[in-house]
Design a protein around this motif. Structure first.
Motif, PDB file in Angstrom:
ATOM      1  N   ASN A  43       0.844  -1.199   0.000  1.00  0.00           N
ATOM      2  CA  ASN A  43       0.000   0.000   0.000  1.00  0.00           C
ATOM      3  C   ASN A  43       0.880   1.251   0.000  1.00  0.00           C
ATOM      4  OD1 ASN A  43      -1.559   2.255   1.491  1.00  0.00           O
ATOM      5  ND2 ASN A  43      -3.183   0.792   0.975  1.00  0.00           N
ATOM      6  N   ASP A  44       0.685   2.104  -1.002  1.00  0.00           N
ATOM      7  CA  ASP A  44       1.526   3.301  -1.133  1.00  0.00           C
ATOM      8  C   ASP A  44       1.381   4.229   0.067  1.00  0.00           C
ATOM      9  OD1 ASP A  44       2.424   2.407  -3.570  1.00  0.00           O
ATOM     10  OD2 ASP A  44       1.003   3.611  -4.753  1.00  0.00           O
ATOM     11  N   GLU A  45       0.157   4.408   0.541  1.00  0.00           N
ATOM     12  CA  GLU A  45      -0.061   5.328   1.664  1.00  0.00           C
ATOM     13  C   GLU A  45       0.596   4.799   2.933  1.00  0.00           C
ATOM     14  OE1 GLU A  45      -1.546   8.722   3.753  1.00  0.00           O
ATOM     15  OE2 GLU A  45      -0.989   8.241   1.689  1.00  0.00           O
ATOM     16  N   ARG A  70       3.307   2.940   3.108  1.00  0.00           N
ATOM     17  CA  ARG A  70       4.751   3.156   2.980  1.00  0.00           C
ATOM     18  C   ARG A  70       5.103   4.621   3.203  1.00  0.00           C
ATOM     19  NH1 ARG A  70       4.129  -0.028  -1.638  1.00  0.00           N
ATOM     20  NH2 ARG A  70       4.662   1.747  -2.980  1.00  0.00           N
ATOM     21  N   ARG A  71       4.233   5.525   2.718  1.00  0.00           N
ATOM     22  CA  ARG A  71       4.484   6.962   2.934  1.00  0.00           C
ATOM     23  C   ARG A  71       4.440   7.291   4.419  1.00  0.00           C
ATOM     24  NH1 ARG A  71       2.251  11.659   4.002  1.00  0.00           N
ATOM     25  NH2 ARG A  71       0.175  10.762   4.331  1.00  0.00           N
TER      26      ARG A  71
END
Length: 297
Positions: free
Chosen positions: A260-262, A264-265
């Motif tokens: 999930n990109d969010e 990882r951010r």
């Protein structure tokens, strides 16, 4: 002018200065208050009730109060020697003065208590009443039963909101977005019976509780969030983000989260916010009990 006239007209007559001198000694008023409304205490009784007084200081203070005929020392038995201290009639009068001074100081000199306000936003009447009863033991509690009422009851005096995620009208998610848009210094604990989902990554809550909520669980969350008001914005963000990621790691596998990109951010943001050990010196270690000390990769 006669000497007596001069004494009567003095701004600070000698007897007033003597009275102030007597009361200004740290343990004298404390001893008088300790002996009030009792039939007498022994030396050790008084010593036990006056935290921090040394035996020598107490002995000297009792002797001086006896000299002023404020207290009386009586022998209760000679073998072994036991004595009891009581207030004289003069001492009883002085106790009334000390009590009046204490009342005056509480009214005019004591720092005003900081009111801690919790808003319970919950559409289930039974749950609302139960959570309110628990929190009223320690906080001033406001209640709301839907999103519209929650928005009306919110202001800068509210320190913590226990926010039901699903309410009639604006949902808890909507109310949370509104709180953050207003930049209120309010900590929010989301309360829900729904499963934990990845939508939480986009939500700006400080803590998250799944219903049914236990009493101690709710009280601990409220206490933690009020404590966070003492910390700077960076540490508050760090604690909120840490709680969120820990919650998700309990529900989802590392593989699912890392895809999930969010997530990882937010993990990168957590690393940026990581406080130095010196910055945590004033943080209560118990604050981390519900948040693991190490968040696994």
């Amino acid at each position: 002018m006669s000497p007596s006239d001069a004494s009567d007209s003095a701004v600070l007559p000698e007897y007033l200065l003597d009275s102030v001198s007597l009361l200004s000694k740290k343990w004298h008023p404390a001893i008088v208050r300790c002996l009030a409304d009792t039939t007498g205490y022994s030396f050790s009784d008084i010593e036990d009730r006056l935290d921090g007084v040394s035996a020598k200081v107490l002995t000297d203070a009792l002797s001086e109060l006896q000299a002023y005929e404020i207290i009386e020392r009586r022998e209760v038995s000679q073998s072994p020697l036991r004595v009891s201290y009581t207030l004289t009639e003069r001492g009883e009068e002085l106790n009334e003065v000390i009590a009046s001074l204490a009342d005056w100081g509480e009214t005019h000199l004591a720092a005003p208590a900081t009111e801690r306000v919790v808003l319970v936003a919950e559409d289930n009447p039974r749950v609302n009443e139960m959570h309110t009863a628990w929190l009223e033991e320690e906080y001033t509690v406001r209640t709301a039963s839907d999103g519209e009422e929650t928005l009306r009851r919110l202001d800068g005096d509210v320190g913590v909101v226990v926010l039901d995620r699903r309410m009639p009208g604006p949902s808890g998610d909507d109310v949370l977005d509104w709180i953050r848009s207003q930049q209120y210094d309010i900590r929010v604990v989301m309360a829900t019976s729904e499963d934990v989902d990845l939508d939480l990554l986009d939500m700006g809550f400080d803590d998250y509780l799944t219903k049914p909520i236990e009493k101690q669980e709710l009280l601990s969350a409220a206490a933690d969030l009020f404590e966070r008001h003492q910390y700077d914005a960076q540490l508050q963000e760090y604690l909120a983000l840490r709680a969120k990621l820990t919650l998700l790691q309990v529900e989802y596998s590392a593989e699912r989260l890392e895809s999930n990109d969010e997530y990882r951010r937010l993990r990168s943001r957590l690393d940026e916010l990581e406080p130095a050990s010196d910055d945590l010196d004033d943080v209560d270690p118990e604050l981390f009990e519900r948040i693991p000390v190490e968040i696994p990769s």
